[in-house]
Design a protein around this motif. Structure first.
Motif, PDB file in Angstrom:
ATOM      1  N   ILE A  91       0.796  -1.212  -0.002  1.00 22.21           N
ATOM      2  CA  ILE A  91      -0.101   0.098   0.083  1.00 22.21           C
ATOM      3  C   ILE A  91       0.805   1.281  -0.198  1.00 22.21           C
ATOM      4  CG2 ILE A  91      -1.605   1.337   1.281  1.00 22.21           C
ATOM      5  CD1 ILE A  91      -2.980  -1.196   2.027  1.00 22.21           C
ATOM      6  N   TRP A  92       1.821   1.415   1.013  1.00 18.97           N
ATOM      7  CA  TRP A  92       2.680   2.666   1.123  1.00 18.97           C
ATOM      8  C   TRP A  92       3.888   2.065   1.624  1.00 18.97           C
ATOM      9  CZ3 TRP A  92       2.145   7.397   4.520  1.00 18.97           C
ATOM     10  CH2 TRP A  92       2.825   8.299   3.939  1.00 18.97           C
ATOM     11  N   ASP A  93       5.090   2.846   1.179  1.00 12.55           N
ATOM     12  CA  ASP A  93       6.238   2.674   1.659  1.00 12.55           C
ATOM     13  C   ASP A  93       6.931   4.062   1.562  1.00 12.55           C
ATOM     14  OD1 ASP A  93       8.999   2.278   2.544  1.00 12.55           O
ATOM     15  OD2 ASP A  93       9.362   0.501   1.371  1.00 12.55           O
ATOM     16  N   THR A  94       7.092   4.880   2.431  1.00 16.38           N
ATOM     17  CA  THR A  94       7.821   6.229   2.351  1.00 16.38           C
ATOM     18  C   THR A  94       9.179   6.161   2.132  1.00 16.38           C
ATOM     19  OG1 THR A  94       8.336   6.651   4.821  1.00 16.38           O
ATOM     20  CG2 THR A  94       5.985   7.209   4.024  1.00 16.38           C
ATOM     21  N   HIS A  95       9.774   5.011   2.429  1.00 18.88           N
ATOM     22  CA  HIS A  95      11.305   4.661   2.424  1.00 18.88           C
ATOM     23  C   HIS A  95      11.684   5.931   3.397  1.00 18.88           C
ATOM     24  CE1 HIS A  95      11.304   2.342  -1.111  1.00 18.88           C
ATOM     25  NE2 HIS A  95      10.307   3.153  -1.702  1.00 18.88           N
ATOM     26  N   LYS A  96      13.080   6.176   3.413  1.00 18.60           N
ATOM     27  CA  LYS A  96      13.792   7.127   4.608  1.00 18.60           C
ATOM     28  C   LYS A  96      13.403   8.479   4.195  1.00 18.60           C
ATOM     29  CE  LYS A  96      17.930   8.057   7.069  1.00 18.60           C
ATOM     30  NZ  LYS A  96      19.427   7.812   7.065  1.00 18.60           N
ATOM     31  N   VAL A  97      12.699   9.266   4.975  1.00 16.89           N
ATOM     32  CA  VAL A  97      12.476  10.553   4.792  1.00 16.89           C
ATOM     33  C   VAL A  97      13.297  11.403   5.863  1.00 16.89           C
ATOM     34  CG1 VAL A  97      10.585  12.417   4.853  1.00 16.89           C
ATOM     35  CG2 VAL A  97      10.121  10.057   3.818  1.00 16.89           C
ATOM     36  N   SER A  98      13.982  12.384   5.565  1.00 19.24           N
ATOM     37  CA  SER A  98      14.880  13.168   6.402  1.00 19.24           C
ATOM     38  C   SER A  98      13.904  14.433   6.995  1.00 19.24           C
ATOM     39  CB  SER A  98      16.164  13.827   5.611  1.00 19.24           C
ATOM     40  OG  SER A  98      17.085  12.893   5.276  1.00 19.24           O
ATOM     41  N   SER A  99      13.342  13.985   8.152  1.00 15.99           N
ATOM     42  CA  SER A  99      12.618  15.004   8.977  1.00 15.99           C
ATOM     43  C   SER A  99      12.276  14.708  10.397  1.00 15.99           C
ATOM     44  CB  SER A  99      11.135  14.856   8.141  1.00 15.99           C
ATOM     45  OG  SER A  99      10.252  15.473   8.893  1.00 15.99           O
ATOM     46  N   ASN A 100      12.322  15.878  11.164  1.00 19.27           N
ATOM     47  CA  ASN A 100      11.839  15.734  12.456  1.00 19.27           C
ATOM     48  C   ASN A 100      10.540  15.580  12.818  1.00 19.27           C
ATOM     49  OD1 ASN A 100      11.172  18.265  12.097  1.00 19.27           O
ATOM     50  ND2 ASN A 100      12.782  18.949  13.728  1.00 19.27           N
ATOM     51  N   GLU A 101       9.519  15.547  11.736  1.00 19.78           N
ATOM     52  CA  GLU A 101       8.230  15.654  12.210  1.00 19.78           C
ATOM     53  C   GLU A 101       7.621  14.414  12.612  1.00 19.78           C
ATOM     54  OE1 GLU A 101       6.085  18.141  11.807  1.00 19.78           O
ATOM     55  OE2 GLU A 101       7.505  19.469  10.992  1.00 19.78           O
ATOM     56  N   THR A 102       6.902  14.405  13.648  1.00 20.10           N
ATOM     57  CA  THR A 102       6.288  13.275  14.208  1.00 20.10           C
ATOM     58  C   THR A 102       4.686  13.263  14.266  1.00 20.10           C
ATOM     59  OG1 THR A 102       6.309  14.006  16.450  1.00 20.10           O
ATOM     60  CG2 THR A 102       8.019  12.766  15.763  1.00 20.10           C
ATOM     61  N   ALA A 103       4.056  14.238  13.705  1.00 19.97           N
ATOM     62  CA  ALA A 103       2.628  14.579  13.601  1.00 19.97           C
ATOM     63  C   ALA A 103       1.931  15.007  12.513  1.00 19.97           C
ATOM     64  CB  ALA A 103       2.275  15.564  14.822  1.00 19.97           C
ATOM     65  N   CYS A 104       0.797  14.771  12.126  1.00 18.51           N
ATOM     66  CA  CYS A 104       0.190  15.137  10.997  1.00 18.51           C
ATOM     67  C   CYS A 104       1.189  14.429   9.600  1.00 18.51           C
ATOM     68  CB  CYS A 104      -0.103  16.505  11.111  1.00 18.51           C
ATOM     69  SG  CYS A 104      -1.192  16.972  12.436  1.00 18.51           S
ATOM     70  N   ILE A 105       1.559  13.405   9.590  1.00 15.50           N
ATOM     71  CA  ILE A 105       2.242  12.800   8.272  1.00 15.50           C
ATOM     72  C   ILE A 105       0.861  12.615   7.396  1.00 15.50           C
ATOM     73  CG2 ILE A 105       3.962  11.462   7.158  1.00 15.50           C
ATOM     74  CD1 ILE A 105       4.996  13.445   9.396  1.00 15.50           C
ATOM     75  N   VAL A 106       0.780  13.345   6.237  1.00  9.88           N
ATOM     76  CA  VAL A 106      -0.466  13.006   5.377  1.00  9.88           C
ATOM     77  C   VAL A 106       0.048  11.777   4.624  1.00  9.88           C
ATOM     78  CG1 VAL A 106      -1.750  13.914   3.408  1.00  9.88           C
ATOM     79  CG2 VAL A 106      -1.023  15.266   5.063  1.00  9.88           C
ATOM     80  N   TYR A 107      -0.993  10.632   4.695  1.00  7.13           N
ATOM     81  CA  TYR A 107      -0.722   9.631   3.812  1.00  7.13           C
ATOM     82  C   TYR A 107      -0.618   9.790   2.379  1.00  7.13           C
ATOM     83  CZ  TYR A 107      -2.194   5.170   1.409  1.00  7.13           C
ATOM     84  OH  TYR A 107      -2.341   4.164   0.552  1.00  7.13           O
ATOM     85  N   GLY A 108       0.232   9.105   1.755  1.00  5.67           N
ATOM     86  CA  GLY A 108       0.582   9.589   0.414  1.00  5.67           C
ATOM     87  C   GLY A 108       0.679   8.163  -0.623  1.00  5.67           C
ATOM     88  N   GLY A 109       0.033   7.023  -0.199  1.00  8.61           N
ATOM     89  CA  GLY A 109       0.103   5.688  -0.784  1.00  8.61           C
ATOM     90  C   GLY A 109      -0.884   5.595  -2.022  1.00  8.61           C
ATOM     91  N   LYS A 110      -1.139   4.422  -2.236  1.00  6.75           N
ATOM     92  CA  LYS A 110      -2.456   3.841  -3.223  1.00  6.75           C
ATOM     93  C   LYS A 110      -3.616   4.535  -2.769  1.00  6.75           C
ATOM     94  CE  LYS A 110      -0.299  -0.289  -4.592  1.00  6.75           C
ATOM     95  NZ  LYS A 110      -0.525  -1.755  -4.795  1.00  6.75           N
ATOM     96  N   PRO A 111      -4.454   4.776  -3.625  1.00  5.17           N
ATOM     97  CA  PRO A 111      -5.790   5.145  -3.231  1.00  5.17           C
ATOM     98  C   PRO A 111      -6.520   4.329  -2.230  1.00  5.17           C
ATOM     99  CG  PRO A 111      -5.456   5.564  -5.583  1.00  5.17           C
ATOM    100  CD  PRO A 111      -4.288   4.890  -4.899  1.00  5.17           C
ATOM    101  N   LEU A 112      -7.256   4.984  -1.210  1.00  4.35           N
ATOM    102  CA  LEU A 112      -7.801   4.137  -0.261  1.00  4.35           C
ATOM    103  C   LEU A 112      -9.214   4.065  -0.627  1.00  4.35           C
ATOM    104  CD1 LEU A 112      -6.313   5.713   2.959  1.00  4.35           C
ATOM    105  CD2 LEU A 112      -5.627   3.632   1.833  1.00  4.35           C
ATOM    106  N   LYS A 113      -9.559   2.809  -0.646  1.00  3.76           N
ATOM    107  CA  LYS A 113     -11.125   2.431  -0.978  1.00  3.76           C
ATOM    108  C   LYS A 113     -11.883   2.065   0.104  1.00  3.76           C
ATOM    109  CE  LYS A 113      -9.452   0.389  -5.238  1.00  3.76           C
ATOM    110  NZ  LYS A 113      -9.268  -0.807  -6.276  1.00  3.76           N
ATOM    111  N   SER A 114     -13.406   1.994  -0.023  1.00  7.22           N
ATOM    112  CA  SER A 114     -14.477   1.686   0.927  1.00  7.22           C
ATOM    113  C   SER A 114     -13.853   0.200   1.634  1.00  7.22           C
ATOM    114  CB  SER A 114     -15.735   1.513   0.404  1.00  7.22           C
ATOM    115  OG  SER A 114     -16.220   2.781  -0.067  1.00  7.22           O
ATOM    116  N   GLN A 115     -14.150   0.187   2.974  1.00  8.25           N
ATOM    117  CA  GLN A 115     -13.742  -0.822   3.713  1.00  8.25           C
ATOM    118  C   GLN A 115     -12.676  -1.414   3.726  1.00  8.25           C
ATOM    119  OE1 GLN A 115     -17.335  -3.184   2.411  1.00  8.25           O
ATOM    120  NE2 GLN A 115     -18.431  -2.604   4.153  1.00  8.25           N
ATOM    121  N   MET A 116     -11.718  -0.589   3.038  1.00 14.35           N
ATOM    122  CA  MET A 116     -10.221  -1.384   3.095  1.00 14.35           C
ATOM    123  C   MET A 116      -9.502  -1.351   4.435  1.00 14.35           C
ATOM    124  SD  MET A 116      -7.459   0.608   0.573  1.00 14.35           S
ATOM    125  CE  MET A 116      -5.828  -0.243  -0.115  1.00 14.35           C
ATOM    126  N   ARG A 117      -8.726  -2.067   4.754  1.00 11.81           N
ATOM    127  CA  ARG A 117      -8.118  -2.165   6.025  1.00 11.81           C
ATOM    128  C   ARG A 117      -6.599  -1.922   5.996  1.00 11.81           C
ATOM    129  NH1 ARG A 117     -10.184  -2.926  10.683  1.00 11.81           N
ATOM    130  NH2 ARG A 117      -9.000  -3.834  12.531  1.00 11.81           N
TER     131      ARG A 117
END
Length: 322
Positions: A91-117
């Motif tokens: 679904i999603w692999d960000t790989h290594k991201v240089s950042s000190n952010e720990t909150a509100c990381i916006v999902y950027g993977g495959k489109p999410l569908k209804s009832q997807m887990r």
């Protein structure tokens, strides 16, 4: 002879040495650096049925080392716990991201569908660019995202409907339209039975080669129910007016499993307790198997020791009446 001053110095040195040794073990040589904990999706722990197609992921960084900090992160999201455990990211692999952010990381993977887990975890890098271990896994599930995913009619004027709303396989597995109420086969009419408890159980099998993605239970009861999965209390609720959905994936094992349900009618009018529901087993290939609460379930009108265990002999119990 030691003076009071010398004694104080000795005590201080011994105490300092012990404290330093403990500190070295906790924060120095034996420390594993930093790690990510308390994973959240949309600020909640393992939320179900969210409607945000780009959910925000968060965590906190902990360390026993003074002055530590996060310098990078990597998030993995997979469609099953098994895939996540083996880092088979689909679904999603960000790989290594240089950042000190720990909150509100916006999902950027495959489109999410209804009832997807979605199952996810994160690792972080410390101030020395040393990676932590993977965090504990977390999860979230999607709700119904499109208008056409809602298959129902408005409750209102009770005239005959001019058509039957068709349902897809996925939507049908999300309703109780193919189920019926089951009861203990009472000798006297149910309306004449005092308020009482009833007990139900069913065994089902998960094969060693079955690639199970998720197992959910849809249920309503009249009107208090406690559900046990393999002798462990899984959930309980009150009320027959609503269908409840519970994820029991982590409680089910490979091989034989037992679902045991204790239902009790606590309403003001006489009558025993009854159930309606089913278990939906979803597989990685998007196929599914349904175990209905039906006449194959065993039922009793009294509680017997170990009645919720797999090895309990229920051969003398009655079959439930639909």
């Amino acid at each position: 002879m030691l003076s009071v001053k010398n004694i104080c110095i000795v005590v201080f040195v011994v105490f300092s040495s012990a404290f330093f040794a403990y500190g070295a073990m906790s924060t120095g040589i034996f420390s594993k650096g930093i790690k990510a904990e308390r994973l959240r999706c949309e600020y909640r722990v393992n939320p179900l049925g969210i409607d945000e197609t780009k959910p925000r992921l968060s965590w906190i960084v902990t360390s026993l080392q003074r002055g530590q900090k996060q310098t990078a992160y990597r998030i993995l999201v997979a469609s099953s716990q098994k895939k996540l455990d083996t880092n088979q990211v689909d679904i999603w692999d960000t790989h290594k991201v240089s950042s000190n952010e720990t909150a509100c990381i916006v999902y950027g993977g495959k489109p999410l569908k209804s009832q997807m887990r979605c199952y996810w975890k994160v690792k972080v890098w410390d101030k020395n660019d040393k990676a932590s271990a993977w965090s504990e896994s977390a999860r979230w599930s999607m709700g119904l995202l499109r208008p056409q995913d809602w298959k129902a009619q408005w409750i209102g004027y009770d005239s005959r409907p001019d058509r039957v709303v068709s349902t897809s396989k996925q939507t049908k597995n999300s309703t109780l339209e193919d189920c019926g109420w089951v009861w203990y086969p009472e000798v006297t009419p149910r309306e004449q039975i005092p308020v009482c408890k009833r007990f139900f159980r069913k065994q089902f099998h998960i094969g060693s080669s079955d690639k199970v993605k998720r197992i959910v239970m849809l249920i309503a009861a009249d009107d208090v129910v406690v559900v046990y999965v393999n002798s462990q209390r899984a959930f309980e609720f009150k009320g027959w007016q609503y269908v409840r959905t519970f994820d029991i994936t982590e409680s089910v094992i490979t091989g034989n499993n037992i679902i045991a349900i204790h239902a009790e009618n606590i309403g003001g009018s006489p009558g025993p307790a009854g159930l309606i529901g089913k278990i939906v087993i979803e597989y990685d290939d998007d196929s599914s198997k349904v175990v209905h609460i039906d006449s194959t379930w065993k039922t009793a009108n009294r509680q017997i020791p170990n009645w919720d265990s797999l090895d309990f002999n229920d051969s003398d119990w009655d079959n439930a009446r639909v």
